[in-house]
Design a protein around this motif. Structure first.
Motif, PDB file in Angstrom:
ATOM      1  N   VAL A  14       0.836  -1.207   0.000  1.00 36.38           N
ATOM      2  CA  VAL A  14       0.000   0.000   0.000  1.00 36.38           C
ATOM      3  C   VAL A  14       0.864   1.247   0.000  1.00 36.38           C
ATOM      4  O   VAL A  14       0.572   2.218  -0.699  1.00 36.38           O
ATOM      5  CB  VAL A  14      -0.877   0.134   1.273  1.00 36.38           C
ATOM      6  CG1 VAL A  14      -2.028   1.082   1.032  1.00 36.38           C
ATOM      7  CG2 VAL A  14      -1.326  -1.176   1.798  1.00 36.38           C
ATOM      8  N   GLY A  15       1.907   1.217   0.822  1.00 31.88           N
ATOM      9  CA  GLY A  15       2.776   2.389   0.922  1.00 31.88           C
ATOM     10  C   GLY A  15       3.353   2.759  -0.428  1.00 31.88           C
ATOM     11  O   GLY A  15       3.292   3.924  -0.848  1.00 31.88           O
ATOM     12  N   GLN A  16       3.889   1.782  -1.119  1.00 32.82           N
ATOM     13  CA  GLN A  16       4.510   2.043  -2.419  1.00 32.82           C
ATOM     14  C   GLN A  16       3.475   2.488  -3.441  1.00 32.82           C
ATOM     15  O   GLN A  16       3.726   3.376  -4.259  1.00 32.82           O
ATOM     16  CB  GLN A  16       5.239   0.795  -2.900  1.00 32.82           C
ATOM     17  CG  GLN A  16       6.461   0.474  -2.047  1.00 32.82           C
ATOM     18  CD  GLN A  16       7.045  -0.889  -2.377  1.00 32.82           C
ATOM     19  OE1 GLN A  16       6.338  -1.852  -2.632  1.00 32.82           O
ATOM     20  NE2 GLN A  16       8.366  -0.969  -2.372  1.00 32.82           N
ATOM     21  N   ALA A  17       2.285   1.863  -3.373  1.00 37.74           N
ATOM     22  CA  ALA A  17       1.222   2.240  -4.316  1.00 37.74           C
ATOM     23  C   ALA A  17       0.835   3.705  -4.114  1.00 37.74           C
ATOM     24  O   ALA A  17       0.716   4.476  -5.074  1.00 37.74           O
ATOM     25  CB  ALA A  17       0.013   1.327  -4.128  1.00 37.74           C
ATOM     26  N   ILE A  18       0.670   4.096  -2.865  1.00 37.80           N
ATOM     27  CA  ILE A  18       0.281   5.479  -2.564  1.00 37.80           C
ATOM     28  C   ILE A  18       1.388   6.446  -2.987  1.00 37.80           C
ATOM     29  O   ILE A  18       1.135   7.481  -3.602  1.00 37.80           O
ATOM     30  CB  ILE A  18      -0.049   5.626  -1.056  1.00 37.80           C
ATOM     31  CG1 ILE A  18      -1.348   4.871  -0.744  1.00 37.80           C
ATOM     32  CG2 ILE A  18      -0.158   7.092  -0.655  1.00 37.80           C
ATOM     33  CD1 ILE A  18      -1.679   4.768   0.735  1.00 37.80           C
ATOM     34  N   ASN A  19       2.618   6.094  -2.675  1.00 37.03           N
ATOM     35  CA  ASN A  19       3.764   6.921  -3.072  1.00 37.03           C
ATOM     36  C   ASN A  19       3.718   7.206  -4.576  1.00 37.03           C
ATOM     37  O   ASN A  19       3.764   8.357  -5.016  1.00 37.03           O
ATOM     38  CB  ASN A  19       5.057   6.182  -2.695  1.00 37.03           C
ATOM     39  CG  ASN A  19       6.322   6.964  -3.028  1.00 37.03           C
ATOM     40  OD1 ASN A  19       6.331   7.757  -3.960  1.00 37.03           O
ATOM     41  ND2 ASN A  19       7.388   6.743  -2.275  1.00 37.03           N
ATOM     42  N   THR A  20       3.599   6.145  -5.350  1.00 32.18           N
ATOM     43  CA  THR A  20       3.626   6.290  -6.813  1.00 32.18           C
ATOM     44  C   THR A  20       2.487   7.151  -7.323  1.00 32.18           C
ATOM     45  O   THR A  20       2.673   7.977  -8.223  1.00 32.18           O
ATOM     46  CB  THR A  20       3.516   4.913  -7.466  1.00 32.18           C
ATOM     47  OG1 THR A  20       4.568   4.108  -6.973  1.00 32.18           O
ATOM     48  CG2 THR A  20       3.630   5.016  -8.979  1.00 32.18           C
ATOM     49  N   ILE A  21       1.301   6.949  -6.764  1.00 30.51           N
ATOM     50  CA  ILE A  21       0.154   7.736  -7.223  1.00 30.51           C
ATOM     51  C   ILE A  21       0.391   9.218  -6.923  1.00 30.51           C
ATOM     52  O   ILE A  21       0.113  10.079  -7.754  1.00 30.51           O
ATOM     53  CB  ILE A  21      -1.144   7.206  -6.592  1.00 30.51           C
ATOM     54  CG1 ILE A  21      -1.482   5.836  -7.218  1.00 30.51           C
ATOM     55  CG2 ILE A  21      -2.291   8.190  -6.777  1.00 30.51           C
ATOM     56  CD1 ILE A  21      -2.574   5.062  -6.517  1.00 30.51           C
ATOM     57  N   CYS A  22       0.951   9.508  -5.750  1.00 30.09           N
ATOM     58  CA  CYS A  22       1.251  10.907  -5.414  1.00 30.09           C
ATOM     59  C   CYS A  22       2.302  11.491  -6.348  1.00 30.09           C
ATOM     60  O   CYS A  22       2.246  12.674  -6.697  1.00 30.09           O
ATOM     61  CB  CYS A  22       1.747  11.021  -3.972  1.00 30.09           C
ATOM     62  SG  CYS A  22       0.478  10.648  -2.764  1.00 30.09           S
ATOM     63  N   THR A  23       3.257  10.673  -6.733  1.00 29.76           N
ATOM     64  CA  THR A  23       4.349  11.158  -7.574  1.00 29.76           C
ATOM     65  C   THR A  23       3.849  11.775  -8.870  1.00 29.76           C
ATOM     66  O   THR A  23       4.529  12.603  -9.476  1.00 29.76           O
ATOM     67  CB  THR A  23       5.352  10.014  -7.870  1.00 29.76           C
ATOM     68  OG1 THR A  23       5.775   9.456  -6.638  1.00 29.76           O
ATOM     69  CG2 THR A  23       6.569  10.515  -8.611  1.00 29.76           C
ATOM     70  N   SER A  24       2.639  11.403  -9.288  1.00 25.96           N
ATOM     71  CA  SER A  24       2.118  12.005 -10.519  1.00 25.96           C
ATOM     72  C   SER A  24       1.774  13.482 -10.341  1.00 25.96           C
ATOM     73  O   SER A  24       1.648  14.208 -11.326  1.00 25.96           O
ATOM     74  CB  SER A  24       0.903  11.227 -11.028  1.00 25.96           C
ATOM     75  OG  SER A  24      -0.161  11.307 -10.109  1.00 25.96           O
ATOM     76  N   VAL A  25       1.606  13.946  -9.102  1.00 26.96           N
ATOM     77  CA  VAL A  25       1.295  15.367  -8.916  1.00 26.96           C
ATOM     78  C   VAL A  25       2.253  16.134  -8.009  1.00 26.96           C
ATOM     79  O   VAL A  25       2.111  17.347  -7.857  1.00 26.96           O
ATOM     80  CB  VAL A  25      -0.142  15.591  -8.368  1.00 26.96           C
ATOM     81  CG1 VAL A  25      -1.177  15.126  -9.376  1.00 26.96           C
ATOM     82  CG2 VAL A  25      -0.348  14.906  -7.038  1.00 26.96           C
ATOM     83  N   CYS A  26       3.205  15.448  -7.358  1.00 28.21           N
ATOM     84  CA  CYS A  26       4.106  16.188  -6.460  1.00 28.21           C
ATOM     85  C   CYS A  26       5.513  15.651  -6.544  1.00 28.21           C
ATOM     86  O   CYS A  26       5.790  14.694  -7.260  1.00 28.21           O
ATOM     87  CB  CYS A  26       3.596  16.135  -5.019  1.00 28.21           C
ATOM     88  SG  CYS A  26       3.733  14.507  -4.247  1.00 28.21           S
TER      89      CYS A  26
END
Ligand code: ADP
Ligand code: ADP
Lengths: 113, 141, 141, 113
Positions: free
Chosen positions: B18-30
């Motif tokens: 979950v942590g990595q999934a959330i990280n990656t999704i955030c990376t698209s905007v920050c």
């Protein structure tokens, strides 16, 4: 499989954390392996985090435990902290507790001195 | 608004996913470093649910991620024990860095979550714990 | 075995979230380029569910990811229309690259999924479509 | 907001894809914007994919549509394809359909010749 790899240099034990995440999943085992090393008489330790990409508060707590187990008998310094992992040390102010060095050599030298 | 739900069984080995999934999704905007901090907060929340709310009972953790522009919200739902009042108070992390026996080995999770996220809201509803945290992610330059 | 479930509403804007999440999770055990291909296969599967199984009805897509060592399985469940026999046959992608009017503008998704993944298994069960794909991810050198 | 940015150089129109994912979400709009450009008389086009990190079969299909709309009237070549995106062209054999160039300049030159 061990979570850490060690080799001795002068009077210093270099301990490399093998997994790339030092997190709650492995924190307890890591603490046990480290405590055993210390109880075996290794009192000057460089903890090499150059292979670690992620650390959570359980992982950081486990490193603090090592320092407390060492007590007045010895010291533990850290090398190779990546930028993201550094964030954790800064947010928790543990960057004021641990001496952090870019390389194993610099870290080992600080202990030998 | 882009939305995704995650569900994991409360085993520590699933938290990294979950942590990595959330990280990656955030990376698209920050920035990568902001995304890393959000991952850290999410991991601390999941660890707490597993270790404290579920203790040894391994229930599910549901996570609802919403991304509206650069506004992130993460809602964590579990059916474990409710959060004690003490865990809902603003967390402290005070210690003397030079006093070795006094250093904290734990109790840093809530402080990190509070520090990293902009807001955090806990509710107990129908035997479930619902923790919602939000953060304004600054846009990638 | 590490396991995580994702759920999205069948809107195209949510597909990138699952794709990126799956990519990142794979990256922990395989090369970035293999992880990218798995993302691509997962995106094609979700797009097909949204465009063909749900058409304009926007139901949920549930994705169960299991990672056992470097063995990845992804199970996609939706409650849309069932998959026609034609979509279950081994997909072809034959065209003459120099014959412009004959080039395919679509019909590449199933071929990509089949090419990228090691195996694919479709079941219709209690008004649900369950598509399971697997891939042996080679370990990062 | 437009999905593409254009500028003309000699007789060639350079079209840059703005979003970093050319996928099903935007494929229909992308196709419309491109078709309009072609119908406006732009018949020699460099499609610059240097900002694209991910493409799915709908995105690729939309590029094929452009080629078909151009028909015998003109040509479209592609520049700046990243490695991951190249995978898509190779897997579908579309690397034999499109001329792919590392830079906009090389692509434009091939059309001018
Ligand atoms: N989700 C939760 N459910 C129940 N109690 C919790 C939860 N999260 C935190 N707590 C309580 O708050 C305390 C502090 O949490 P934290 O700062 O994360 O440190 P740690 O987990 O290391 O003890 C925990 O020890 C626990 O008693
Ligand atoms: N999940 C699905 N449910 C129903 N039909 C499907 C599904 N996936 C694929 N199909 C059918 O198979 C055809 C080929 O699919 P695909 O190769 O992905 O190309 P495209 O989606 O571009 O048409 C689709 O046009 C559709 O008729």
């Amino acid at each position: 499989m061990s979570l850490i790899q060690t080799h001795a240099a002068a009077n210093v034990l270099i301990v490399k954390v093998v997994p790339n995440r030092l997190d709650a999943k492995i924190a307890v085992n890591f603490k046990e392996e480290m405590t055993k090393l210390i109880q075996d008489g290794n009192h000057t330790i460089v903890l090499d985090l150059s292979g670690v990409d992620f650390i959570d508060s359980s992982g950081l707590g486990a490193i603090v435990t090592c320092l407390k187990v060492l007590g007045r008998k010895g010291d533990l310094v850290i090398s190779g902290v990546k930028n993201d992992v550094m964030t954790m040390f800064v947010l928790t102010r543990m960057d004021r507790v641990f001496q952090l060095f870019p390389t194993i050599e610099a870290a080992a030298q600080s202990l030998a001195a | 608004m882009a939305t995704i739900q995650f569900r994991i069984k409360g085993h520590l080995e699933n938290v990294a996913l979950v942590g990595q999934a959330i990280n990656t999704i955030c990376t698209s905007v920050c920035s990568a470093s902001t995304a890393y901090q959000v991952e850290l907060a999410a991991v601390e929340i999941c660890n707490n649910i597993i270790e404290h709310a579920y203790s040894k009972s391994y229930g599910n953790i549901d996570i609802l991620l919403k991304l509206e522009g650069t506004e992130l919200s993460l809602q964590f739902t579990d059916s474990g024990a409710s959060m004690p009042e003490t865990a809902q108070a603003p967390p402290q992390l005070d210690f003397d860095p030079l006093n070795r026996p006094d250093l904290p080995e734990g109790g840093m999770g809530l402080y990190l979550i509070e520090t990293i996220m902009d807001s955090s809201d806990y509710q107990r509803l129908e035997n479930k714990n619902i923790l919602t945290v939000r953060k304004q992610l600054r846009t990638r330059q």
